[in-house]
Design a protein around this motif. Structure first.
Motif, PDB file in Angstrom:
ATOM      1  N   LYS A  99       0.819  -1.208   0.000  1.00 52.96           N
ATOM      2  CA  LYS A  99       0.000   0.000   0.000  1.00 52.96           C
ATOM      3  C   LYS A  99       0.860   1.268   0.000  1.00 52.96           C
ATOM      4  CE  LYS A  99      -3.625  -2.441   2.468  1.00 52.96           C
ATOM      5  NZ  LYS A  99      -4.302  -2.613   3.759  1.00 52.96           N
ATOM      6  N   ASN A 100       2.100   1.169   0.450  1.00 52.05           N
ATOM      7  CA  ASN A 100       3.002   2.322   0.499  1.00 52.05           C
ATOM      8  C   ASN A 100       4.031   2.304  -0.615  1.00 52.05           C
ATOM      9  OD1 ASN A 100       1.896   3.665   2.733  1.00 52.05           O
ATOM     10  ND2 ASN A 100       2.800   2.131   4.082  1.00 52.05           N
ATOM     11  N   MET A 101       3.808   1.471  -1.615  1.00 53.40           N
ATOM     12  CA  MET A 101       4.670   1.428  -2.794  1.00 53.40           C
ATOM     13  C   MET A 101       3.896   2.003  -3.982  1.00 53.40           C
ATOM     14  SD  MET A 101       6.446  -2.292  -2.322  1.00 53.40           S
ATOM     15  CE  MET A 101       7.114  -2.785  -0.748  1.00 53.40           C
ATOM     16  N   HIS A 102       4.560   2.138  -5.114  1.00 59.10           N
ATOM     17  CA  HIS A 102       3.941   2.715  -6.307  1.00 59.10           C
ATOM     18  C   HIS A 102       3.456   1.609  -7.237  1.00 59.10           C
ATOM     19  CE1 HIS A 102       5.746   6.561  -5.158  1.00 59.10           C
ATOM     20  NE2 HIS A 102       6.829   5.855  -4.886  1.00 59.10           N
ATOM     21  N   LEU A 103       2.149   1.482  -7.395  1.00 59.22           N
ATOM     22  CA  LEU A 103       1.587   0.524  -8.344  1.00 59.22           C
ATOM     23  C   LEU A 103       1.770   1.110  -9.737  1.00 59.22           C
ATOM     24  CD1 LEU A 103      -0.073  -2.069  -8.933  1.00 59.22           C
ATOM     25  CD2 LEU A 103      -2.121  -0.635  -8.770  1.00 59.22           C
ATOM     26  N   ILE A 104       2.577   0.421 -10.575  1.00 57.33           N
ATOM     27  CA  ILE A 104       2.847   0.958 -11.915  1.00 57.33           C
ATOM     28  C   ILE A 104       2.124   0.191 -13.015  1.00 57.33           C
ATOM     29  CG2 ILE A 104       5.053   1.988 -11.289  1.00 57.33           C
ATOM     30  CD1 ILE A 104       6.367  -0.456 -12.787  1.00 57.33           C
ATOM     31  N   GLY A 105       1.570  -0.977 -12.687  1.00 60.78           N
ATOM     32  CA  GLY A 105       0.872  -1.727 -13.713  1.00 60.78           C
ATOM     33  C   GLY A 105       0.359  -3.053 -13.219  1.00 60.78           C
ATOM     34  N   VAL A 106      -0.396  -3.698 -14.113  1.00 54.31           N
ATOM     35  CA  VAL A 106      -1.004  -4.993 -13.814  1.00 54.31           C
ATOM     36  C   VAL A 106      -0.902  -5.872 -15.052  1.00 54.31           C
ATOM     37  CG1 VAL A 106      -3.162  -6.164 -13.215  1.00 54.31           C
ATOM     38  CG2 VAL A 106      -2.616  -3.968 -12.162  1.00 54.31           C
ATOM     39  N   LEU A 107      -0.491  -7.114 -14.850  1.00 57.50           N
ATOM     40  CA  LEU A 107      -0.538  -8.121 -15.907  1.00 57.50           C
ATOM     41  C   LEU A 107      -1.794  -8.940 -15.662  1.00 57.50           C
ATOM     42  CD1 LEU A 107       2.268 -10.349 -17.261  1.00 57.50           C
ATOM     43  CD2 LEU A 107       0.145 -11.396 -16.497  1.00 57.50           C
ATOM     44  N   VAL A 108      -2.648  -9.028 -16.674  1.00 56.22           N
ATOM     45  CA  VAL A 108      -3.885  -9.802 -16.563  1.00 56.22           C
ATOM     46  C   VAL A 108      -3.680 -11.139 -17.277  1.00 56.22           C
ATOM     47  CG1 VAL A 108      -6.346  -9.876 -17.102  1.00 56.22           C
ATOM     48  CG2 VAL A 108      -5.261  -7.687 -16.515  1.00 56.22           C
ATOM     49  N   VAL A 109      -3.984 -12.226 -16.587  1.00 53.59           N
ATOM     50  CA  VAL A 109      -3.851 -13.562 -17.172  1.00 53.59           C
ATOM     51  C   VAL A 109      -4.847 -13.693 -18.331  1.00 53.59           C
ATOM     52  CG1 VAL A 109      -4.096 -16.044 -16.741  1.00 53.59           C
ATOM     53  CG2 VAL A 109      -3.060 -14.565 -15.004  1.00 53.59           C
ATOM     54  N   THR A 110      -4.324 -14.076 -19.508  1.00 59.51           N
ATOM     55  CA  THR A 110      -5.153 -14.143 -20.714  1.00 59.51           C
ATOM     56  C   THR A 110      -5.234 -15.543 -21.320  1.00 59.51           C
ATOM     57  OG1 THR A 110      -3.232 -13.519 -22.033  1.00 59.51           O
ATOM     58  CG2 THR A 110      -4.693 -11.742 -21.329  1.00 59.51           C
ATOM     59  N   SER A 111      -4.600 -16.526 -20.675  1.00 55.98           N
ATOM     60  CA  SER A 111      -4.594 -17.880 -21.222  1.00 55.98           C
ATOM     61  C   SER A 111      -4.510 -18.887 -20.084  1.00 55.98           C
ATOM     62  CB  SER A 111      -3.382 -18.058 -22.149  1.00 55.98           C
ATOM     63  OG  SER A 111      -3.244 -19.411 -22.544  1.00 55.98           O
ATOM     64  N   THR A 112      -5.095 -20.061 -20.290  1.00 58.11           N
ATOM     65  CA  THR A 112      -4.968 -21.136 -19.298  1.00 58.11           C
ATOM     66  C   THR A 112      -3.760 -22.018 -19.598  1.00 58.11           C
ATOM     67  OG1 THR A 112      -6.456 -22.539 -20.584  1.00 58.11           O
ATOM     68  CG2 THR A 112      -7.437 -21.209 -18.812  1.00 58.11           C
ATOM     69  N   ASP A 113      -2.982 -21.678 -20.619  1.00 55.17           N
ATOM     70  CA  ASP A 113      -1.777 -22.417 -20.994  1.00 55.17           C
ATOM     71  C   ASP A 113      -0.628 -21.986 -20.085  1.00 55.17           C
ATOM     72  OD1 ASP A 113       0.416 -23.631 -22.136  1.00 55.17           O
ATOM     73  OD2 ASP A 113       0.137 -22.746 -24.126  1.00 55.17           O
ATOM     74  N   ALA A 114      -0.189 -22.881 -19.209  1.00 60.62           N
ATOM     75  CA  ALA A 114       0.852 -22.542 -18.236  1.00 60.62           C
ATOM     76  C   ALA A 114       2.185 -22.196 -18.889  1.00 60.62           C
ATOM     77  CB  ALA A 114       1.040 -23.706 -17.258  1.00 60.62           C
ATOM     78  N   ASP A 115       2.513 -22.804 -20.023  1.00 60.00           N
ATOM     79  CA  ASP A 115       3.801 -22.574 -20.681  1.00 60.00           C
ATOM     80  C   ASP A 115       3.794 -21.378 -21.623  1.00 60.00           C
ATOM     81  OD1 ASP A 115       4.939 -24.763 -19.415  1.00 60.00           O
ATOM     82  OD2 ASP A 115       4.300 -26.137 -20.987  1.00 60.00           O
ATOM     83  N   HIS A 116       2.701 -20.674 -21.659  1.00 62.69           N
ATOM     84  CA  HIS A 116       2.535 -19.524 -22.552  1.00 62.69           C
ATOM     85  C   HIS A 116       3.142 -18.273 -21.903  1.00 62.69           C
ATOM     86  CE1 HIS A 116       0.441 -16.841 -25.343  1.00 62.69           C
ATOM     87  NE2 HIS A 116      -0.018 -16.186 -24.306  1.00 62.69           N
ATOM     88  N   ASP A 117       4.045 -17.570 -22.630  1.00 66.89           N
ATOM     89  CA  ASP A 117       4.554 -16.292 -22.122  1.00 66.89           C
ATOM     90  C   ASP A 117       3.420 -15.290 -22.054  1.00 66.89           C
ATOM     91  OD1 ASP A 117       7.187 -17.006 -21.782  1.00 66.89           O
ATOM     92  OD2 ASP A 117       7.895 -16.085 -23.637  1.00 66.89           O
ATOM     93  N   MET A 118       3.256 -14.672 -20.897  1.00 69.09           N
ATOM     94  CA  MET A 118       2.296 -13.573 -20.750  1.00 69.09           C
ATOM     95  C   MET A 118       3.105 -12.341 -20.412  1.00 69.09           C
ATOM     96  SD  MET A 118      -0.884 -15.369 -18.868  1.00 69.09           S
ATOM     97  CE  MET A 118      -0.853 -17.159 -18.970  1.00 69.09           C
ATOM     98  N   THR A 119       2.884 -11.265 -21.164  1.00 69.08           N
ATOM     99  CA  THR A 119       3.687 -10.058 -21.014  1.00 69.08           C
ATOM    100  C   THR A 119       2.792  -8.845 -20.920  1.00 69.08           C
ATOM    101  OG1 THR A 119       5.485 -11.042 -22.303  1.00 69.08           O
ATOM    102  CG2 THR A 119       5.509  -8.659 -22.066  1.00 69.08           C
ATOM    103  N   ALA A 120       3.159  -7.936 -20.020  1.00 68.47           N
ATOM    104  CA  ALA A 120       2.516  -6.632 -19.912  1.00 68.47           C
ATOM    105  C   ALA A 120       3.626  -5.587 -19.843  1.00 68.47           C
ATOM    106  CB  ALA A 120       1.637  -6.549 -18.671  1.00 68.47           C
ATOM    107  N   SER A 121       3.329  -4.383 -20.316  1.00 71.31           N
ATOM    108  CA  SER A 121       4.334  -3.320 -20.294  1.00 71.31           C
ATOM    109  C   SER A 121       3.657  -1.979 -20.095  1.00 71.31           C
ATOM    110  CB  SER A 121       5.147  -3.318 -21.584  1.00 71.31           C
ATOM    111  OG  SER A 121       4.319  -3.011 -22.680  1.00 71.31           O
ATOM    112  N   GLY A 122       4.465  -0.989 -19.811  1.00 65.83           N
ATOM    113  CA  GLY A 122       3.953   0.361 -19.621  1.00 65.83           C
ATOM    114  C   GLY A 122       5.101   1.329 -19.437  1.00 65.83           C
TER     115      GLY A 122
END
Length: 162
Positions: A99-122
């Protein structure tokens, strides 16, 4: 004639288990757990204030679509860190400190494939000399139990005036 302002992409800093510039053990990060990476010291001189961030993860088991991983920054003046969680690669002792840190982003899970790279950026602003990334696995599944599959990157992107 007006000046043009370009983005000068500089060398990225990578936090990962073994192959990055700085340590951040995301290998098998437990569900519900937050992890802080080793502190980056940008130095005493002038630095960029703007950074591109990028998080890539894989899961150990099939994740639930729609769940999230939160990305925070803990900045410091060299004496006190946001959230008081330290400056070394470690599990966050109390998730309330987020709560006292800076939230800079969120990665939302988009696949049920565990071996799939999921990437978010900002893009984020870091005006301080010291910074630690913090990754909160806010899902019901552990991250992949393999070194360097999941990693966090910060790339300085200072403006360049022509």
């Amino acid at each position: 004639m007006a000046n043009k302002v370009y983005v000068a992409r500089e060398t990225a800093i990578v936090w990962s288990d073994t192959a990055g510039d700085l340590a951040m053990t995301l290998n098998d990060l437990d569900a519900g757990v937050a992890r802080i990476g080793a502190q980056k010291d940008w130095g005493a001189g002038s630095t960029s204030e703007w950074y591109e961030w990028r998080l890539t993860v894989q899961f150990e088991t099939a994740p639930v679509v729609g769940e999230t991983i939160e990305i925070y920054l803990s900045t410091s003046d060299g004496s006190e860190e946001d959230g008081q969680e330290g400056e070394a690669d470690a599990d966050v002792a109390d998730n309330n400190s987020l709560k006292n840190m800076h939230l800079i982003g969120v990665l939302v899970v988009t696949s049920t494939d565990a071996d799939h790279d999921m990437t978010a950026s900002g893009i984020c602003r870091i005006p301080t000399r010291y910074v630690c990334p913090v990754i909160h696995n806010n899902t019901a599944d552990n991250l992949a139990a393999h070194n360097d599959v999941s990693e966090f990157t910060l790339r300085p992107i200072p403006p360049e005036v022509q």
